[in-house]
Scaffold this motif. Sequence first.
Motif, PDB file in Angstrom:
ATOM      1  N   GLU A  93      36.358  45.466  50.033  1.00 47.85           N
ATOM      2  CA  GLU A  93      37.279  44.657  50.833  1.00 47.85           C
ATOM      3  C   GLU A  93      37.728  43.410  50.068  1.00 47.85           C
ATOM      4  N   ALA A  94      36.814  42.810  49.324  1.00 52.00           N
ATOM      5  CA  ALA A  94      37.174  41.626  48.544  1.00 52.00           C
ATOM      6  C   ALA A  94      38.220  41.957  47.493  1.00 52.00           C
ATOM      7  N   LEU A  95      38.062  43.098  46.828  1.00 56.56           N
ATOM      8  CA  LEU A  95      39.041  43.511  45.828  1.00 56.56           C
ATOM      9  C   LEU A  95      40.395  43.800  46.460  1.00 56.56           C
ATOM     10  N   ALA A  96      40.366  44.448  47.613  1.00 59.54           N
ATOM     11  CA  ALA A  96      41.622  44.795  48.280  1.00 59.54           C
ATOM     12  C   ALA A  96      42.366  43.549  48.755  1.00 59.54           C
ATOM     13  N   ALA A  97      41.630  42.522  49.128  1.00 58.81           N
ATOM     14  CA  ALA A  97      42.256  41.313  49.662  1.00 58.81           C
ATOM     15  C   ALA A  97      42.703  40.337  48.583  1.00 58.81           C
ATOM     16  N   ALA A  98      42.229  40.524  47.358  1.00 61.31           N
ATOM     17  CA  ALA A  98      42.469  39.543  46.296  1.00 61.31           C
ATOM     18  C   ALA A  98      43.907  39.611  45.792  1.00 61.31           C
ATOM     19  N   ASP A  99      44.454  38.453  45.460  1.00 61.19           N
ATOM     20  CA  ASP A  99      45.785  38.394  44.864  1.00 61.19           C
ATOM     21  C   ASP A  99      45.713  38.086  43.373  1.00 61.19           C
ATOM     22  N   ARG A 100      44.516  38.209  42.806  1.00 60.05           N
ATOM     23  CA  ARG A 100      44.276  37.981  41.385  1.00 60.05           C
ATOM     24  C   ARG A 100      42.982  38.693  41.017  1.00 60.05           C
ATOM     25  N   PRO A 101      42.713  38.868  39.726  1.00 65.92           N
ATOM     26  CA  PRO A 101      41.423  39.461  39.330  1.00 65.92           C
ATOM     27  C   PRO A 101      40.265  38.563  39.755  1.00 65.92           C
ATOM     28  N   LEU A 102      39.145  39.186  40.116  1.00 65.53           N
ATOM     29  CA  LEU A 102      37.975  38.454  40.576  1.00 65.53           C
ATOM     30  C   LEU A 102      37.031  38.190  39.410  1.00 65.53           C
ATOM     31  N   ALA A 103      36.574  36.945  39.289  1.00 62.76           N
ATOM     32  CA  ALA A 103      35.695  36.531  38.200  1.00 62.76           C
ATOM     33  C   ALA A 103      34.277  36.351  38.712  1.00 62.76           C
ATOM     34  N   GLY A 104      33.312  36.896  37.959  1.00 64.39           N
ATOM     35  CA  GLY A 104      31.925  36.798  38.380  1.00 64.39           C
ATOM     36  C   GLY A 104      30.984  36.557  37.228  1.00 64.39           C
ATOM     37  N   MET A 105      29.681  36.469  37.559  1.00 56.12           N
ATOM     38  CA  MET A 105      28.657  36.256  36.547  1.00 56.12           C
ATOM     39  C   MET A 105      27.395  37.027  36.914  1.00 56.12           C
ATOM     40  N   TRP A 106      26.606  37.306  35.874  1.00 58.69           N
ATOM     41  CA  TRP A 106      25.303  37.937  36.049  1.00 58.69           C
ATOM     42  C   TRP A 106      24.299  36.912  36.575  1.00 58.69           C
TER      43      TRP A 106
ATOM     44  N   ARG B 107      41.535  52.648  27.745  1.00 54.31           N
ATOM     45  CA  ARG B 107      41.849  53.986  28.261  1.00 54.31           C
ATOM     46  C   ARG B 107      41.347  54.132  29.690  1.00 54.31           C
ATOM     47  N   CYS B 108      40.138  53.646  29.948  1.00 56.24           N
ATOM     48  CA  CYS B 108      39.571  53.736  31.295  1.00 56.24           C
ATOM     49  C   CYS B 108      40.317  52.843  32.273  1.00 56.24           C
ATOM     50  N   LEU B 109      40.752  51.669  31.819  1.00 54.98           N
ATOM     51  CA  LEU B 109      41.541  50.794  32.679  1.00 54.98           C
ATOM     52  C   LEU B 109      42.848  51.471  33.085  1.00 54.98           C
ATOM     53  N   ARG B 110      43.471  52.154  32.136  1.00 57.95           N
ATOM     54  CA  ARG B 110      44.714  52.863  32.453  1.00 57.95           C
ATOM     55  C   ARG B 110      44.456  53.998  33.441  1.00 57.95           C
ATOM     56  N   ALA B 111      43.382  54.734  33.234  1.00 58.82           N
ATOM     57  CA  ALA B 111      43.051  55.833  34.133  1.00 58.82           C
ATOM     58  C   ALA B 111      42.784  55.316  35.542  1.00 58.82           C
ATOM     59  N   ALA B 112      42.082  54.190  35.645  1.00 57.33           N
ATOM     60  CA  ALA B 112      41.793  53.615  36.958  1.00 57.33           C
ATOM     61  C   ALA B 112      43.074  53.156  37.642  1.00 57.33           C
ATOM     62  N   ARG B 113      43.945  52.533  36.884  1.00 53.22           N
ATOM     63  CA  ARG B 113      45.211  52.087  37.464  1.00 53.22           C
ATOM     64  C   ARG B 113      46.015  53.284  37.975  1.00 53.22           C
ATOM     65  N   ALA B 114      46.028  54.381  37.208  1.00 54.23           N
ATOM     66  CA  ALA B 114      46.748  55.580  37.639  1.00 54.23           C
ATOM     67  C   ALA B 114      46.139  56.175  38.905  1.00 54.23           C
ATOM     68  N   ALA B 115      44.816  56.044  39.056  1.00 54.17           N
ATOM     69  CA  ALA B 115      44.131  56.588  40.229  1.00 54.17           C
ATOM     70  C   ALA B 115      44.169  55.640  41.423  1.00 54.17           C
ATOM     71  N   GLY B 116      44.636  54.416  41.212  1.00 53.67           N
ATOM     72  CA  GLY B 116      44.643  53.435  42.284  1.00 53.67           C
ATOM     73  C   GLY B 116      43.275  52.877  42.611  1.00 53.67           C
ATOM     74  N   THR B 117      42.373  52.881  41.615  1.00 49.67           N
ATOM     75  CA  THR B 117      40.994  52.419  41.803  1.00 49.67           C
ATOM     76  C   THR B 117      40.763  51.160  40.976  1.00 49.67           C
ATOM     77  N   PRO B 118      40.190  50.113  41.548  1.00 49.78           N
ATOM     78  CA  PRO B 118      39.917  48.913  40.759  1.00 49.78           C
ATOM     79  C   PRO B 118      38.930  49.198  39.629  1.00 49.78           C
TER      80      PRO B 118
ATOM     81  N   SER C 235      40.691  44.527  37.152  1.00 51.65           N
ATOM     82  CA  SER C 235      40.768  43.925  38.480  1.00 51.65           C
ATOM     83  C   SER C 235      39.641  42.924  38.731  1.00 51.65           C
ATOM     84  N   PHE C 236      38.567  43.044  37.960  1.00 50.94           N
ATOM     85  CA  PHE C 236      37.449  42.113  38.091  1.00 50.94           C
ATOM     86  C   PHE C 236      36.721  42.060  36.763  1.00 50.94           C
ATOM     87  N   ILE C 237      35.980  40.982  36.562  1.00 49.55           N
ATOM     88  CA  ILE C 237      35.380  40.744  35.248  1.00 49.55           C
ATOM     89  C   ILE C 237      34.117  39.905  35.397  1.00 49.55           C
TER      90      ILE C 237
END
Length: 270
Positions: A13-26, A204-215, A235-237
């Motif tokens: 839900e957080a990814l779907a609602a975001a208007d920018r990539p989400l930044a996080g940390m370990w 390559r994986c980022l492109r595949a995810a974008r084509a699939a509509g998956t973050p 979409s997140f990092i």
Amino acid sequence: MPFRLAPDATFREALAAADRPLAGMWVCSGSPLVAEICAGSGLDWLLVDAEHSPNGLESILAQLQAVNGYPVTTLVRPPANDTVLIKQYLDLGVQNLLVPMVNTAAEAAAAVAATRYPPHGVRGVGSALARAARWNRIPDYLARAGETISVTVQIESTAAVDAVEDILAVDGVDSIFLGPSDLAASMGLLGEQEHPDVRDAVERCLRAARAAGTPAGVNAFRPDAARGYLEAGASFILVGADVALLARGSEALAAEYTAGGSTGGAPAGY
């Protein structure tokens, strides 16, 4: 007293609602206090790690409690794609899983099945004993538990990259996360997570995810690498870790105020 279904929004839900990539940390120290400090930082999400960090069930529970109420989404990474461990994490109240070393569509499907009650999966039923259901205080938890859980699978091997389209097609995989360090190792480039061939595989994986509509997200501590992957469509990092910040910060103090300082040199990976 009944509780509402989900104590927090899911990562999906957080990814779907975001208007920018989400930044996080370990969050790797195992300390609830450190987790709480990180939760109040202003970052979008935290990843509590149990694959390479000293986190067991008790410390994960304490960290979930410490960060509860802060405006941050918390993911937890188990040490393996294991049905029993995932059941225990979910019963603790983990809502967002990052499952490591998912190399095939079958392994991705197994991770999803571990989060679903029968007949849609294999999760064991123990809601009366579990914080996830607030000890059966959440009405209809068994019927609606899937709404409270998101599944992110980690792509971190050449086999996973080759199978990424099939993994993305698995129902219940909400997002994928690229791990350049292990991917580099699987390519014979140990410690070279920013090698052009590794970057090409990640993109390559980022492109595949974008084509699939998956973050899709990426682990990237170096600012230039992080910016590059964001430009490539992440979409997140993840851009740092509590233990790495403490290590580098304390080394900087030693370099400034002592004769010796750290002799560890630059880290080979992250």
